[in-house]
Design a protein around this motif. Structure first.
Motif, PDB file in Angstrom:
ATOM      1  N   PHE A 242       0.848  -1.192   0.000  1.00 59.79           N
ATOM      2  CA  PHE A 242       0.000   0.000   0.000  1.00 59.79           C
ATOM      3  C   PHE A 242       0.885   1.243   0.000  1.00 59.79           C
ATOM      4  CE2 PHE A 242      -2.660   2.952   2.790  1.00 59.79           C
ATOM      5  CZ  PHE A 242      -3.374   3.458   1.703  1.00 59.79           C
ATOM      6  N   LEU A 243       0.880   1.978  -1.080  1.00 63.92           N
ATOM      7  CA  LEU A 243       1.684   3.195  -1.192  1.00 63.92           C
ATOM      8  C   LEU A 243       0.802   4.384  -0.858  1.00 63.92           C
ATOM      9  CD1 LEU A 243       3.534   2.299  -4.525  1.00 63.92           C
ATOM     10  CD2 LEU A 243       4.403   2.119  -2.186  1.00 63.92           C
ATOM     11  N   ASP A 244       0.945   4.829   0.378  1.00 58.17           N
ATOM     12  CA  ASP A 244       0.076   5.892   0.874  1.00 58.17           C
ATOM     13  C   ASP A 244       0.682   7.250   0.534  1.00 58.17           C
ATOM     14  OD1 ASP A 244      -2.079   6.946   2.123  1.00 58.17           O
ATOM     15  OD2 ASP A 244      -1.580   6.237   4.133  1.00 58.17           O
ATOM     16  N   GLU A 245      -0.158   8.243   0.327  1.00 57.59           N
ATOM     17  CA  GLU A 245       0.309   9.605  -0.014  1.00 57.59           C
ATOM     18  C   GLU A 245       1.258   9.577  -1.204  1.00 57.59           C
ATOM     19  OE1 GLU A 245      -1.267  11.746   1.470  1.00 57.59           O
ATOM     20  OE2 GLU A 245      -1.736  11.030   3.484  1.00 57.59           O
ATOM     21  N   ILE A 246       0.865   8.864  -2.227  1.00 56.20           N
ATOM     22  CA  ILE A 246       1.758   8.695  -3.373  1.00 56.20           C
ATOM     23  C   ILE A 246       2.029  10.019  -4.088  1.00 56.20           C
ATOM     24  CG2 ILE A 246      -0.108   8.123  -5.012  1.00 56.20           C
ATOM     25  CD1 ILE A 246       2.592   5.918  -5.487  1.00 56.20           C
ATOM     26  N   GLY A 247       1.109  10.963  -3.937  1.00 52.50           N
ATOM     27  CA  GLY A 247       1.280  12.267  -4.579  1.00 52.50           C
ATOM     28  C   GLY A 247       2.511  13.024  -4.086  1.00 52.50           C
ATOM     29  N   ASP A 248       3.075  12.571  -2.973  1.00 53.70           N
ATOM     30  CA  ASP A 248       4.244  13.256  -2.424  1.00 53.70           C
ATOM     31  C   ASP A 248       5.562  12.674  -2.900  1.00 53.70           C
ATOM     32  OD1 ASP A 248       2.041  14.114  -0.882  1.00 53.70           O
ATOM     33  OD2 ASP A 248       3.433  14.800   0.667  1.00 53.70           O
ATOM     34  N   MET A 249       5.485  11.698  -3.778  1.00 50.86           N
ATOM     35  CA  MET A 249       6.726  11.054  -4.206  1.00 50.86           C
ATOM     36  C   MET A 249       7.465  11.924  -5.229  1.00 50.86           C
ATOM     37  SD  MET A 249       7.088   7.272  -5.863  1.00 50.86           S
ATOM     38  CE  MET A 249       6.621   6.341  -4.439  1.00 50.86           C
ATOM     39  N   ALA A 250       8.790  12.001  -5.082  1.00 49.39           N
ATOM     40  CA  ALA A 250       9.577  12.829  -6.004  1.00 49.39           C
ATOM     41  C   ALA A 250       9.547  12.241  -7.414  1.00 49.39           C
ATOM     42  CB  ALA A 250      11.014  12.912  -5.504  1.00 49.39           C
ATOM     43  N   LEU A 251       9.691  13.117  -8.406  1.00 48.37           N
ATOM     44  CA  LEU A 251       9.581  12.684  -9.809  1.00 48.37           C
ATOM     45  C   LEU A 251      10.571  11.579 -10.180  1.00 48.37           C
ATOM     46  CD1 LEU A 251       8.844  16.084 -11.543  1.00 48.37           C
ATOM     47  CD2 LEU A 251       7.472  13.994 -11.772  1.00 48.37           C
ATOM     48  N   ALA A 252      11.806  11.684  -9.711  1.00 53.50           N
ATOM     49  CA  ALA A 252      12.816  10.689 -10.089  1.00 53.50           C
ATOM     50  C   ALA A 252      12.409   9.303  -9.602  1.00 53.50           C
ATOM     51  CB  ALA A 252      14.176  11.072  -9.508  1.00 53.50           C
ATOM     52  N   SER A 297       3.901  17.854 -11.525  1.00 51.91           N
ATOM     53  CA  SER A 297       4.565  17.281 -10.356  1.00 51.91           C
ATOM     54  C   SER A 297       4.269  15.787 -10.202  1.00 51.91           C
ATOM     55  CB  SER A 297       4.162  18.030  -9.083  1.00 51.91           C
ATOM     56  OG  SER A 297       2.780  17.885  -8.866  1.00 51.91           O
ATOM     57  N   PHE A 298       3.416  15.262 -11.066  1.00 49.08           N
ATOM     58  CA  PHE A 298       3.178  13.812 -11.035  1.00 49.08           C
ATOM     59  C   PHE A 298       3.201  13.283 -12.459  1.00 49.08           C
ATOM     60  CE2 PHE A 298       1.211   9.747 -10.094  1.00 49.08           C
ATOM     61  CZ  PHE A 298       1.761   9.459  -8.848  1.00 49.08           C
ATOM     62  N   ARG A 299       3.932  12.199 -12.673  1.00 44.40           N
ATOM     63  CA  ARG A 299       4.076  11.661 -14.033  1.00 44.40           C
ATOM     64  C   ARG A 299       2.749  11.140 -14.547  1.00 44.40           C
ATOM     65  NH1 ARG A 299       9.536   9.639 -15.603  1.00 44.40           N
ATOM     66  NH2 ARG A 299       8.317   8.676 -17.259  1.00 44.40           N
ATOM     67  N   GLU A 300       2.433  11.527 -15.752  1.00 43.47           N
ATOM     68  CA  GLU A 300       1.173  11.109 -16.354  1.00 43.47           C
ATOM     69  C   GLU A 300       1.140   9.588 -16.554  1.00 43.47           C
ATOM     70  OE1 GLU A 300       0.312  13.000 -20.076  1.00 43.47           O
ATOM     71  OE2 GLU A 300      -1.850  12.663 -19.829  1.00 43.47           O
ATOM     72  N   ASP A 301       2.259   9.030 -17.060  1.00 44.24           N
ATOM     73  CA  ASP A 301       2.273   7.578 -17.320  1.00 44.24           C
ATOM     74  C   ASP A 301       2.092   6.777 -16.028  1.00 44.24           C
ATOM     75  OD1 ASP A 301       4.750   8.396 -16.450  1.00 44.24           O
ATOM     76  OD2 ASP A 301       5.862   7.677 -18.201  1.00 44.24           O
ATOM     77  N   LEU A 302       2.686   7.259 -14.939  1.00 44.16           N
ATOM     78  CA  LEU A 302       2.524   6.561 -13.667  1.00 44.16           C
ATOM     79  C   LEU A 302       1.066   6.679 -13.186  1.00 44.16           C
ATOM     80  CD1 LEU A 302       3.618   5.005 -11.236  1.00 44.16           C
ATOM     81  CD2 LEU A 302       4.292   7.175 -10.214  1.00 44.16           C
ATOM     82  N   TYR A 303       0.508   7.855 -13.375  1.00 39.23           N
ATOM     83  CA  TYR A 303      -0.876   8.057 -12.979  1.00 39.23           C
ATOM     84  C   TYR A 303      -1.784   7.036 -13.670  1.00 39.23           C
ATOM     85  CZ  TYR A 303      -5.495  10.118 -12.595  1.00 39.23           C
ATOM     86  OH  TYR A 303      -6.829  10.301 -12.380  1.00 39.23           O
ATOM     87  N   TYR A 304      -1.599   6.845 -14.976  1.00 39.65           N
ATOM     88  CA  TYR A 304      -2.449   5.887 -15.683  1.00 39.65           C
ATOM     89  C   TYR A 304      -2.165   4.460 -15.260  1.00 39.65           C
ATOM     90  CZ  TYR A 304      -4.397   9.675 -18.294  1.00 39.65           C
ATOM     91  OH  TYR A 304      -5.065  10.816 -18.600  1.00 39.65           O
ATOM     92  N   ARG A 305      -0.894   4.197 -14.938  1.00 40.45           N
ATOM     93  CA  ARG A 305      -0.522   2.854 -14.516  1.00 40.45           C
ATOM     94  C   ARG A 305      -1.167   2.523 -13.162  1.00 40.45           C
ATOM     95  NH1 ARG A 305      -0.283  -1.056 -13.179  1.00 40.45           N
ATOM     96  NH2 ARG A 305       1.104  -2.847 -13.308  1.00 40.45           N
TER      97      ARG A 305
END
Ligand code: ATP
Ligand code: MG
Length: 451
Positions: A242-252, A297-305
């Motif tokens: 469970f990856l909580d608060e994923i929106g806070d993850m750095a782009l790299a 600030s959040f990768r689009e491809d990751l968002y869809y994934r």
């Protein structure tokens, strides 16, 4: 700082015991020695050890008997048996009885150290998994997701559809709406329920440590990496991560996460070869990820994934039908926890609760009820116990004195709980922290039903 593991050596030959102790200490371990099985067990129970290395042949109890006692007391502590050349059958018997492994004398020091390191890692892993399972079992010992509003039951229906699949679920909702609760339920309802549920709060871990937290690292891969560490991905193998608060993850790191999700392969920091893991991922955020994508600030491809299966939990103010049932549920829960008797809640109190905005959603409601259960004297919780703005109280119960006394009690409660937490439950230390006598503290603890 690297953790200092404690190793207990049970060996009757003094020179041998001392040699082993020196070898371990040179490697940064803490070594304890004991000449008999009986003494070894009592040392182990009194002082604790992360690993036990015991000789098979001992004057009183033999190594096998020691092993049986240790396994019964602390099944997760690895025990390594030392045997003389030629007693291979006994060694096998030891492994069957739960020994981690055996060493045939004379043995090579580097082989012994490697075995010890491996055993310690396995012990830690087993312990971690057990903790996770226990935590989860507690959550499951009472009905989990409470609510009957259409908005909530719709979300539950979706959850049930997603559970049996391996699809990544992205849970969104305001703070305190139950995102973590839904993630746990997802795991429990899935075929992975007997595997681990591992949660990582991406916002709570410093940015430069999150990568190694997720993927692990090899010894020496960066300053401070004094031992190999398993990442949460590995720990969640065959279970749910469970990856909580994923929106806070750095782009790299988002890029690395995406690669891991696509290839189902992970790579420890400083590790040579990627390896595969079998993990189902659920992620949550109370931030608007679509907006974060638009803002870059959040990768689009990751968002869809991640968003294969979106699950939105509505805020409490949009499902006020749930307030009564939730309030009643929390009353039961906290009354039991605080060992207070049965409580009911008055219609006026429910009405007052229903009129609130609940910015903190279910968590705020739970806290409000907990406070009410603490301070309520009798069988019914009225609006005056809720600590809401005075406009919700009727005149008879909302006198200033009454309000002040309720607020004072609540503040005292918090202070006592805080002091007990800070002192690790030591009441005499807590009373010092609070600047009251031990006796006063005990009286208050009893009065408020704490602990
Ligand atoms: N429907 C529900 N039934 C019972 N308990 C609930 C419900 N929803 C939330 N809770 C409880 O409310 C508290 C907050 O829930 P949770 O931690 O899952 O929220 P969250 O959405 O992850 O919050 P945050 O965004 O602040 O991390 C928890 O103690 C949880 O058990
Ligand atoms: Mg949460």
């Amino acid at each position: 700082m690297a953790e200092k593991f404690r190793i207990l050596i049970i060996e009757d030959k003094k020179s041998m015991a001392e040699m082993l102790a020196r070898t371990f200490e040179a490697e940064g371990y803490i070594a304890l020695t004991s000449g008999t099985g009986e003494d070894g067990i009592s040392k182990f129970l009194r002082d604790g050890a992360d690993l036990v290395l015991t000789d098979l042949k001992l004057p009183g109890m033999n190594g096998l008997q020691v092993l049986r006692v240790l396994k019964e007391k602390r099944p997760l502590t690895p025990v390594i048996m030392m045997t003389a050349f030629g007693s291979i059958e006994t060694a096998v018997e030891a492994v069957k009885a739960g020994a981690y492994d055996f060493l045939t004398k004379p043995f090579d020091t580097s082989h012994m150290l490697a075995l010890v390191e491996k055993a310690l890692e396995s012990g830690k892993l087993a312990a971690e998994n057990l903790v996770l399972k226990e935590e989860f079992a507690r959550e499951l010992s009472f009905p989990m997701i409470i609510g009957k509003s259409k908005a909530l039951t719709d979300a539950l229906e979706l959850l049930k559809k997603a559970a049996p699949t391996r699809a990544t679920v992205l849970i969104t909702g305001e703070s305190g709406t139950g995102k973590e609760l839904f993630a746990k339920a997802l795991h429990h309802l899935s075929p992975r329920k007997d595997g681990p549920f591992v949660a990582v709060n991406c916002a709570a871990i410093p940015k430069d440590l999150l990568e190694s937290e997720l993927f692990g690292h090899e010894k020496g891969s960066f300053t401070g990496a004094e031992a190999r560490r398993l990442g949460k991905f590995e720990l969640a193998d065959k279970g749910t991560l469970f990856l909580d608060e994923i929106g806070d993850m750095a782009l790299a790191l988002q890029a690395k996460l995406l690669r891991a999700l696509q290839g189902e392969m992970i790579e420890r920091v400083g590790g040579a070869e990627p390896f595969s893991v079998d993990v189902r991922v659920a992620a949550a955020s109370n931030r608007d990820l679509e907006k974060a994508v638009r803002e870059g600030s959040f990768r689009e491809d990751l968002y869809y994934r991640l968003n294969v299966f979106p699950l939105r939990i509505p805020p409490l103010r949009d499902r006020r039908d749930d307030i009564r049932i939730l309030a009643e549920y929390f009353i039961g829960k906290y009354a039991a926890e605080l060992k207070k008797g049965l409580f009911t809640i008055s219609d006026e109190a429910i009405e007052a609760l229903s009129g609130m905005e609940w910015k903190g959603n279910v968590r705020e409601l739970a806290n409000c009820i907990e406070r009410a259960v603490i301070i309520a004297d009798g069988g019914e919780i009225g609006p005056e116990c809720l600590g809401l703005a005075p406009k919700f109280m009727d005149e008879s119960s909302g006198s200033l004195q009454r309000t002040a006394s309720i607020a004072a009690k609540a503040a005292e409660m918090e202070a006592i709980k805080g002091a007990l937490a800070a002192s690790g439950g030591n009441k005499s230390r807590a009373s010092e922290l609070l600047g009251v006598s031990y006796k006063t503290l005990l009286t208050k603890i009893k009065e408020y039903g704490i602990g």
